[in-house]
Scaffold this active site. Structure first.
Site, short mmCIF file in Angstrom:
data_model
loop_
_atom_site.label_atom_id
_atom_site.label_comp_id
_atom_site.label_asym_id
_atom_site.label_seq_id
_atom_site.Cartn_x
_atom_site.Cartn_y
_atom_site.Cartn_z
N LYS A 1 64.50 60.22 17.84
CA LYS A 1 65.82 60.72 18.24
C LYS A 1 65.85 60.81 19.75
O LYS A 1 64.82 61.03 20.38
CB LYS A 1 66.06 62.11 17.65
CG LYS A 1 67.52 62.46 17.52
CD LYS A 1 68.11 61.89 16.26
CE LYS A 1 69.60 62.00 16.20
NZ LYS A 1 70.11 61.65 14.86
N ASP B 1 74.95 58.61 17.59
CA ASP B 1 74.98 59.95 16.99
C ASP B 1 76.20 60.61 17.64
O ASP B 1 77.08 59.89 18.13
CB ASP B 1 73.66 60.70 17.28
CG ASP B 1 73.49 61.96 16.43
OD1 ASP B 1 73.06 61.84 15.28
OD2 ASP B 1 73.82 63.07 16.90
O1 2IT Z 1 71.36 61.19 12.17
C1 2IT Z 1 71.30 59.98 11.89
O2 2IT Z 1 70.73 59.58 10.88
C2 2IT Z 1 71.93 59.04 12.81
N1 2IT Z 1 72.50 59.47 13.80
C3 2IT Z 1 71.84 57.57 12.56
C4 2IT Z 1 70.55 57.03 13.07
C5 2IT Z 1 70.43 55.53 13.03
O3 2IT Z 1 69.41 55.05 13.54
O4 2IT Z 1 71.31 54.84 12.52
#
Ligand code: 2IT
Length: 445
Positions: free
Chosen positions: A124, A164
């Site tokens: 993240k 996100d």
């Molecule tokens: O919280 C999540 O799963 C996302 N923001 C998507 C993450 C992604 O790599 O598609």
């Protein structure tokens, strides 16, 4: 393993990271019993290792606004756990972002990605940058500054970010463009890209659609008819939009959406193409307020500063941000006879609210299971990029359906407590076992 001992050590080592501690405590409480039946986990210190990220990047992001003024934000990328695949997870741009926020999200992402059945590790990233009111040129410069610092640590088999909160197709486009310029390669090192340059069909819809496929499964095993049910949704961003779109298609009636300014109650339902398209327009305005919906559609009423959980509805779907539904809200929902609560935002409910749902044996499912359709579709985007081809809407949707159904099945298998399905426990155990076994097999690294 004793949850309180592990937590005491974690809190002493990383003071002040309340959201991260909250996410870890929830997972450890769910897995404690199973973990203690596996002495090999204890010997290999799996729990002590799994709560620490593989690595954390922190960096300064200087950028210049349209008036020539320099600003400084802070950027992060957490490569949380790479046991089952390349780091995968979104980038969040929001003023509330701290190291603690991204550590909780990276930790959750690790188990969520494991649940998708696809080989993706947890990651993240983000920044405390606020996109609100910023021009397109400012957003682009910020995205470029962010990637200038991070690009060396990304790559299709290393770390693959996506969107996100505050990061949608536009921001992914700018970040991917800069990544490509610096790395001099065109592979899929981002997901959520535009359709013309390697993006997957249905990626924008996938989180909300997947959430509804999961809710459909919950309803099916509990003999509940979803059609005609009233739904309260919080948020009005990408995830809420996907959920509202699918609800309209399935004949459930969304009567509320919300923003940081309050919520709108639309008793006729947010279910026409015009209303659903207007949600996107509102989001695109960059003002982060939902109130104008009630001006545009006079049948709706705006309630400033309030949350939609006070409404009497059948289904509640938090789709905005962490800890947006607290104990008081949970009690109100129960008093109003809610049938089902599904977290679509990551850790959308406070720990006290989750405990309340579980203690009262209410039908409740956690974000890491319910919202996994987003990252699952990202995994499908990675697959398509690796194969240099693109699948149709139908192909992607069918796979998404299958994945959400598998996740539901895993929750049932690991979460059954007599007649009750504890989806929190089910999701945590299923996700944890997969990552823990991979870590065990790969030695002490
Ligand atoms: O919280 C999540 O799963 C996302 N923001 C998507 C993450 C992604 O790599 O598609």
């Amino acid at each position: 393993m004793k949850v309180n001992d592990i937590m005491a050590r974690l809190e002493a080592r990383h003071p002040g990271e309340a959201e991260f501690h909250q996410a870890v405590r929830e997972v450890l409480s769910s897995i404690e019993e199973v973990y203690n039946q596996h002495p090999e986990f204890k010997k290999a210190a799996i729990v002590e290792r799994i709560v620490e990220p593989d690595r954390v990047f922190t960096f300064r992001i200087p950028w210049i606004d349209d008036n020539g003024q320099v600003h400084v934000n802070i950027g992060y990328r957490i490569q949380f756990n790479g046991a089952i695949g390349p780091y995968k997870g979104g980038i969040r741009f929001h003023p509330s972002v701290t190291l603690s926020t991204l550590k909780f999200l990276g930790f959750e992402q690790t188990f969520k990605n494991a649940l998708t059945t696809l080989p993706m590790g947890g990651g993240k990233g983000g920044s405390d940058f606020s996109p609100k009111g910023r021009s397109d040129a400012e957003i682009m410069r910020f995205c470029q500054a962010f990637i200038t610092e991070l690009w060396r640590d990304l790559g299709p088999d290393t770390d693959v970010p996506a969107g996100d909160i505050g990061v949608g197709a536009r921001e992914v486009g700018y970040m991917y463009g800069m990544y490509k310029k610096l790395a001099r390669e065109h592979t899929g090192s981002f997901t959520g890209k535009g359709l013309s340059f390697g993006g997957s069909r249905l990626r924008p819809e996938a989180t909300g659609f997947g959430a509804f496929y999961f809710v459909q499964k919950m309803c099916a095993v509990h003999g509940i008819e979803l059609k005609g049910k009233t739904v309260a949704v919080s948020g009005f961003g990408n995830v809420a939009w996907g959920a509202v779109t699918k609800a309209a298609e399935l004949g459930a009636k969304v009567v509320a959406i919300s923003g940081p300014d309050g919520y709108v109650y639309d008793k006729t339902g947010v279910n026409t193409p015009e209303k659903i398209a207007y949600m996107l327009e509102l989001r695109g305005s960059g003002n982060d307020v939902v109130a104008p919906y009630a001006e545009r559609f006079p049948e709706a009423v705006f309630y400033p500063g309030r949350k939609p959980w006070e409404l009497k509805v059948d289904v509640a779907l938090p789709c905005a941000i962490q800890n947006e539904l607290n104990l008081e809200d949970a009690k109100q929902l129960k008093a109003n006879g809610v049938t089902l609560v599904a977290e679509v935002s990551n850790m959308g409910c406070t720990a006290e609210a989750v405990d309340f749902f579980l203690e009262n044996k209410m039908l409740f499912a956690p974000g890491k299971a319910v919202n996994a359709g987003g990252v699952a579709c990202s995994g499908l985007e990675m697959t398509q990029n690796a194969m240099h081809l693109s699948w149709s809407d139908e192909e992607v949707d069918e796979r998404l359906h299958q994945i959400m159904s598998d996740i539901h099945e895993q929750c049932v298998t690991h979460g059954k407590e007599g007649d009750y399905i504890n989806y929190v426990k089910g999701a945590n155990i299923a996700g944890f076992m997969k990552v823990a076994n991979a870590m065990l097999a790969q030695g002490v690294i």
